[in-house]
Design an enzyme around this catalytic site. Structure first.
Site, PDB file in Angstrom:
ATOM      1  N   GLY A   8       0.845  -1.218   0.000  1.00 38.52           N
ATOM      2  CA  GLY A   8       0.000   0.000   0.000  1.00 38.52           C
ATOM      3  C   GLY A   8       0.864   1.246   0.000  1.00 38.52           C
ATOM      4  N   GLY A  11      -0.095   5.292   0.096  1.00 40.69           N
ATOM      5  CA  GLY A  11      -0.900   5.918   1.152  1.00 40.69           C
ATOM      6  C   GLY A  11      -0.103   7.000   1.893  1.00 40.69           C
ATOM      7  N   PHE A  12      -0.821   7.758   2.703  1.00 41.96           N
ATOM      8  CA  PHE A  12      -0.231   8.871   3.463  1.00 41.96           C
ATOM      9  C   PHE A  12       0.943   8.389   4.335  1.00 41.96           C
ATOM     10  CE2 PHE A  12      -1.132  11.352   7.602  1.00 41.96           C
ATOM     11  CZ  PHE A  12      -0.274  12.388   7.293  1.00 41.96           C
ATOM     12  N   ALA A  14       2.323   5.281   4.399  1.00 45.51           N
ATOM     13  CA  ALA A  14       3.269   4.431   3.653  1.00 45.51           C
ATOM     14  C   ALA A  14       4.249   5.263   2.827  1.00 45.51           C
ATOM     15  CB  ALA A  14       2.491   3.485   2.746  1.00 45.51           C
ATOM     16  N   ARG A  33      -2.002  -0.367  -6.425  1.00 45.34           N
ATOM     17  CA  ARG A  33      -2.974  -1.098  -7.243  1.00 45.34           C
ATOM     18  C   ARG A  33      -2.836  -0.794  -8.729  1.00 45.34           C
ATOM     19  NH1 ARG A  33      -8.398  -0.930  -3.707  1.00 45.34           N
ATOM     20  NH2 ARG A  33      -7.528   1.037  -2.966  1.00 45.34           N
ATOM     21  N   LYS A  40      -1.896   9.395  -8.599  1.00 45.63           N
ATOM     22  CA  LYS A  40      -1.938   8.780  -7.269  1.00 45.63           C
ATOM     23  C   LYS A  40      -0.531   8.430  -6.744  1.00 45.63           C
ATOM     24  CE  LYS A  40      -5.264   5.683  -5.129  1.00 45.63           C
ATOM     25  NZ  LYS A  40      -6.105   4.511  -5.353  1.00 45.63           N
ATOM     26  N   THR A  80       0.816  -1.840   5.474  1.00 48.45           N
ATOM     27  CA  THR A  80       0.045  -0.654   5.893  1.00 48.45           C
ATOM     28  C   THR A  80      -1.336  -0.597   5.257  1.00 48.45           C
ATOM     29  OG1 THR A  80       0.670   0.819   4.072  1.00 48.45           O
ATOM     30  CG2 THR A  80       2.232   0.651   5.893  1.00 48.45           C
ATOM     31  N   TYR A 156     -14.733   0.150  10.962  1.00 47.33           N
ATOM     32  CA  TYR A 156     -13.293   0.389  10.850  1.00 47.33           C
ATOM     33  C   TYR A 156     -12.590  -0.131  12.112  1.00 47.33           C
ATOM     34  CZ  TYR A 156      -8.827   2.845  10.537  1.00 47.33           C
ATOM     35  OH  TYR A 156      -7.482   3.141  10.505  1.00 47.33           O
ATOM     36  N   LYS A 160      -9.796  -3.119  12.206  1.00 47.11           N
ATOM     37  CA  LYS A 160      -8.425  -2.972  12.721  1.00 47.11           C
ATOM     38  C   LYS A 160      -8.193  -3.960  13.874  1.00 47.11           C
ATOM     39  CE  LYS A 160      -5.875  -0.635  11.050  1.00 47.11           C
ATOM     40  NZ  LYS A 160      -5.136  -0.878   9.770  1.00 47.11           N
TER      41      LYS A 160
HETATM   42  P1  NAP Z   1      -4.472   6.238   3.094  1.00 47.91           P
HETATM   43  O1  NAP Z   1      -3.598   7.363   2.729  1.00 47.91           O
HETATM   44  O2  NAP Z   1      -5.923   6.357   2.798  1.00 47.91           O
HETATM   45  O3  NAP Z   1      -3.911   4.905   2.467  1.00 47.91           O
HETATM   46  C1  NAP Z   1      -4.616   3.705   2.522  1.00 47.91           C
HETATM   47  C2  NAP Z   1      -3.782   2.676   1.840  1.00 47.91           C
HETATM   48  O4  NAP Z   1      -4.485   1.433   1.830  1.00 47.91           O
HETATM   49  C3  NAP Z   1      -3.502   3.031   0.387  1.00 47.91           C
HETATM   50  O5  NAP Z   1      -2.186   2.684   0.116  1.00 47.91           O
HETATM   51  C4  NAP Z   1      -4.461   2.129  -0.369  1.00 47.91           C
HETATM   52  O6  NAP Z   1      -3.991   1.722  -1.636  1.00 47.91           O
HETATM   53  C5  NAP Z   1      -4.450   0.927   0.520  1.00 47.91           C
HETATM   54  N1  NAP Z   1      -5.570   0.045   0.213  1.00 47.91           N
HETATM   55  C6  NAP Z   1      -6.848   0.169   0.526  1.00 47.91           C
HETATM   56  N2  NAP Z   1      -7.541  -0.874   0.039  1.00 47.91           N
HETATM   57  C7  NAP Z   1      -6.650  -1.668  -0.605  1.00 47.91           C
HETATM   58  C8  NAP Z   1      -6.715  -2.891  -1.322  1.00 47.91           C
HETATM   59  N3  NAP Z   1      -7.873  -3.552  -1.508  1.00 47.91           N
HETATM   60  N4  NAP Z   1      -5.577  -3.410  -1.866  1.00 47.91           N
HETATM   61  C9  NAP Z   1      -4.407  -2.752  -1.718  1.00 47.91           C
HETATM   62  N5  NAP Z   1      -4.270  -1.593  -1.056  1.00 47.91           N
HETATM   63  C10 NAP Z   1      -5.389  -1.075  -0.501  1.00 47.91           C
HETATM   64  O7  NAP Z   1      -4.403   5.903   4.636  1.00 47.91           O
HETATM   65  P2  NAP Z   1      -3.290   6.106   5.761  1.00 47.91           P
HETATM   66  O8  NAP Z   1      -3.817   7.136   6.643  1.00 47.91           O
HETATM   67  O9  NAP Z   1      -1.937   6.222   5.213  1.00 47.91           O
HETATM   68  O10 NAP Z   1      -3.441   4.697   6.523  1.00 47.91           O
HETATM   69  C11 NAP Z   1      -2.526   3.645   6.332  1.00 47.91           C
HETATM   70  C12 NAP Z   1      -2.691   2.643   7.434  1.00 47.91           C
HETATM   71  O11 NAP Z   1      -2.565   3.300   8.687  1.00 47.91           O
HETATM   72  C13 NAP Z   1      -4.036   1.934   7.462  1.00 47.91           C
HETATM   73  O12 NAP Z   1      -3.815   0.595   7.837  1.00 47.91           O
HETATM   74  C14 NAP Z   1      -4.800   2.658   8.571  1.00 47.91           C
HETATM   75  O13 NAP Z   1      -5.755   1.830   9.157  1.00 47.91           O
HETATM   76  C15 NAP Z   1      -3.661   2.971   9.506  1.00 47.91           C
HETATM   77  N6  NAP Z   1      -3.930   4.106  10.392  1.00 47.91           N
HETATM   78  C16 NAP Z   1      -4.104   5.370   9.888  1.00 47.91           C
HETATM   79  C17 NAP Z   1      -4.334   6.428  10.759  1.00 47.91           C
HETATM   80  C18 NAP Z   1      -4.512   7.833  10.277  1.00 47.91           C
HETATM   81  O14 NAP Z   1      -4.914   8.686  11.087  1.00 47.91           O
HETATM   82  N7  NAP Z   1      -4.199   8.160   9.041  1.00 47.91           N
HETATM   83  C19 NAP Z   1      -4.398   6.187  12.144  1.00 47.91           C
HETATM   84  C20 NAP Z   1      -4.221   4.886  12.592  1.00 47.91           C
HETATM   85  C21 NAP Z   1      -3.972   3.853  11.730  1.00 47.91           C
HETATM   86  P3  NAP Z   1      -4.308   2.496  -2.991  1.00 47.91           P
HETATM   87  O15 NAP Z   1      -3.238   3.508  -3.108  1.00 47.91           O
HETATM   88  O16 NAP Z   1      -4.232   1.457  -4.035  1.00 47.91           O
HETATM   89  O17 NAP Z   1      -5.679   3.096  -2.871  1.00 47.91           O
END
Ligand code: NAP
Length: 321
Positions: A8, A11-12, A14, A33, A40, A80, A156, A160
């Site tokens: 992933g 993502g933000f 990652a 993906r 993206k 992630t 959600y 998790k």
């Molecule tokens: P984000 O920017 O929305 O990124 C989400 C990531 O998940 C993207 O890389 C997305 O891939 C990927 N994803 C979603 N569905 C997928 C699938 N079916 N197959 C492959 N990839 C998929 O979110 P983020 O904030 O960085 O969060 C990353 C992780 O941190 C998550 O596990 C989240 O639960 C955890 N987290 C986040 C926060 C927060 O406040 N941001 C807090 C606690 C935990 P695509 O690029 O392909 O869409």
């Protein structure tokens, strides 16, 4: 030469893990993906070191076969990927990628004989327990209650919780050492071009879209610290188990004040009132917490005001505010 896979990668959080791994000299396999989607993922290709040491793999966590070549030959896998949103109407929209996705990632790691995984869980896997006393200090011993999550349709949080339990179970079963990072609301500068859910919260407080906002506690941490914690979770030989990744907890009122002082030109909610509904009551449990364990991994956190100012500056720079 260390080789790491980031599942992933666009993502933000990652993207910052990838940036810091490249900066440290790692060779990085990033799964996305659609590697051809430059809107993206173009930011990844522009990171220092990316042209020499970053390869993007087309993979979806719901497709086991796509993950196997991406993890092959890596010393560590950072998992992630999980959709993040304020609300999911369809439970499977988050449960499937979180739980089935985690199983696929772990099975691919097992097949390719990967011995180290760092998993991104969340404070969401810790906070939702209606039976917990409000005086309890939130730390690594806390778990969200799956039954309560189901009852209150907290999909959600359920996703998790279930995915974190699964990653630890499969780690034991497959002989893979799993370290888990549980961040709270992650702020800080964005590398990607579109706003993500957690940073979107700050934009919501500043763009005039809300006239009032509940005065709840926001548990906060900077994305640069979250990325450091993930990498330390691999590099530190003493790292083990789960780490609650929280820098501070601020009432919404205080956050708005800090934002106003630094950026008076925006439109903020006029009122900030406490509404004692169920959802907010549980969020307020972030009032008392312990971040002692994670401070053994990352030493100190980026200060609260800098985190907010840098978040807004990056949104301004990208024209997202
Ligand atoms: P984000 O920017 O929305 O990124 C989400 C990531 O998940 C993207 O890389 C997305 O891939 C990927 N994803 C979603 N569905 C997928 C699938 N079916 N197959 C492959 N990839 C998929 O979110 P983020 O904030 O960085 O969060 C990353 C992780 O941190 C998550 O596990 C989240 O639960 C955890 N987290 C986040 C926060 C927060 O406040 N941001 C807090 C606690 C935990 P695509 O690029 O392909 O869409």
């Amino acid at each position: 030469m260390e080789r790491a896979c980031v599942i992933g990668a666009g993502g933000f959080i990652a993207s910052w893990i990838v940036a810091k791994l490249l900066d440290r000299g790692y060779t990085v396999h990033g799964t996305v993906r659609d590697p051809d989607d430059d809107e993206k993922y173009g930011h990844l290709k522009k990171l220092p070191g990316a042209s020499e040491r970053l390869s993007l793999f087309r993979a979806d966590v719901l497709d086991y076969d796509s993950l196997v070549p991406a993890v092959r030959g890596c010393h560590v896998v950072f998992h992630t990927a999980c959709p993040v949103a304020h609300k999911f109407e369809d439970p499977d929209a988050v449960l499937k990628p979180a739980v089935d996705g985690t199983r696929n990632v772990m099975e691919a790691c097992h097949k390719e004989n990967i011995k180290r995984v760092v998993f991104t869980s969340s404070g969401a896997a810790m906070i939702f327990d209606p039976n917990r006393s409000r005086d309890q200090i939130i730390d690594e011993s806390c778990w969200s209650d799956p039954e309560a999550c189901r009852k209150h349709q907290q999909w959600y949080r359920l996703a998790k919780t279930e995915s974190e339990k699964l990653v630890s179970k499969l780690g034991d079963e497959f002989g893979i050492r799993v370290v888990v990072i549980c961040p709270v609301v992650v702020l800080g500068p964005i590398l990607q071009s579109k706003i993500n859910a957690s940073v979107g919260l700050v934009a919501t407080l500043m763009n005039g879209s809300k006239t009032s906002y509940p005065n709840i506690y926001f548990a906060l941490v900077d994305v640069r610290d979250v990325a450091e914690a993930h990498i330390a979770g691999y590099e530190d030989p003493n790292a083990s188990g789960r780490y609650f990744c929280i820098a501070c907890s601020k009432l919404c009122k205080e956050m708005i004040e800090t934002l106003k002082e630094n950026f008076p030109q925006y439109s903020y909610p006029e009122k900030c009132e406490t509404e004692a509904d169920l959802f907010e009551k549980f969020l307020n449990l972030f009032e008392k917490f312990s971040n002692k364990k994670i401070l053994s991994l990352i030493k100190e956190f980026i200060p609260y005001e800098k985190m907010l100012v840098d978040t807004v500056a990056s949104l301004q720079e990208k024209g997202l505010l």
